[in-house]
Write a protein that holds these residues in place. Sequence first.
Motif, short mmCIF file in Angstrom:
data_model
loop_
_atom_site.label_atom_id
_atom_site.label_comp_id
_atom_site.label_asym_id
_atom_site.label_seq_id
_atom_site.Cartn_x
_atom_site.Cartn_y
_atom_site.Cartn_z
N GLN A 1 0.84 -0.92 0.02
CA GLN A 1 -0.17 -0.34 0.13
C GLN A 1 0.99 1.04 0.07
OE1 GLN A 1 -2.16 -0.10 3.28
NE2 GLN A 1 -3.34 -2.19 2.34
N ASP A 2 0.73 2.23 -0.21
CA ASP A 2 1.22 3.41 -0.68
C ASP A 2 0.74 4.11 0.67
OD1 ASP A 2 3.09 5.72 -1.63
OD2 ASP A 2 1.47 6.35 -2.88
N LYS A 3 1.91 3.34 1.70
CA LYS A 3 1.86 4.92 2.83
C LYS A 3 3.24 3.98 3.62
CE LYS A 3 -3.24 3.08 3.63
NZ LYS A 3 -4.27 2.29 4.87
N THR B 1 10.01 6.50 10.87
CA THR B 1 9.04 5.57 9.52
C THR B 1 9.73 5.23 8.59
OG1 THR B 1 8.44 7.86 9.07
CG2 THR B 1 6.90 6.59 10.98
N GLN C 1 6.45 6.45 2.53
CA GLN C 1 5.23 6.15 1.82
C GLN C 1 6.29 6.10 0.40
OE1 GLN C 1 2.44 9.52 1.67
NE2 GLN C 1 1.87 8.13 0.25
#
Length: 213
Positions: free
Chosen positions: A51-53, A62, A65
């Motif tokens: 997913q584009d996250k 993190t 994305q």
Amino acid sequence: MKDTAKHQGLRNQLVSQLKEKGITDLRVLDAISRIPRHLFLESSFADFAYQDKAFPIAAGQTISQPFTVAFQSQLLQVKKDDKVLEIGTGSGYQTAILCAMGAKVYSIERQNELFKQTSVFLPKLGIRPKHLSFGDGYKGLPNHAPFDSIIVTAGAPIIPSPLMAQLKVGGRLVIPLGNEHQIMTLLIRKNETQFEKHEFGEFRFVPLLENKN
């Protein structure tokens, strides 16, 4: 965890999404189609890897994305054997993309936990950056300078002057500038003293850390 035909299919879908969002650099898209992002995530997030996250990783950081990784990589205009300095190794995913594009990657990480993890993990995938180091990204790597391009993968309130000094004439520095929200910024070094600046809209990154630990 393995890299399966299903994962490859999910990567192909992700590449299609990135094309729709404006990523046109074929070397960036090819790298994203080849690097198994699910292996860079904690197992609880692995099912959502394509997913584009963004997702959390160790040390309160993190993994960006995929669109952000692709966008920054595209701005660099990496050519084979370019010396690229990466500020913020993180999970190593952006490092792996740059390596897959043929860059000689010099990467620096401020969080010792992440540095140790990534130093062990990347070679297991057959990914071998030119140099991984633990240290202060604001200072760059003067002993290895100059660089064809520099990528900063955390939000910075200012452009650190040591990084500007370590960029070759004609080189490109991509950095998210700002505190709460960042503006993706590209500097192109025109000569010893002059830089051309371009801005590409708002992104969100974790902060670039200085003099920590």
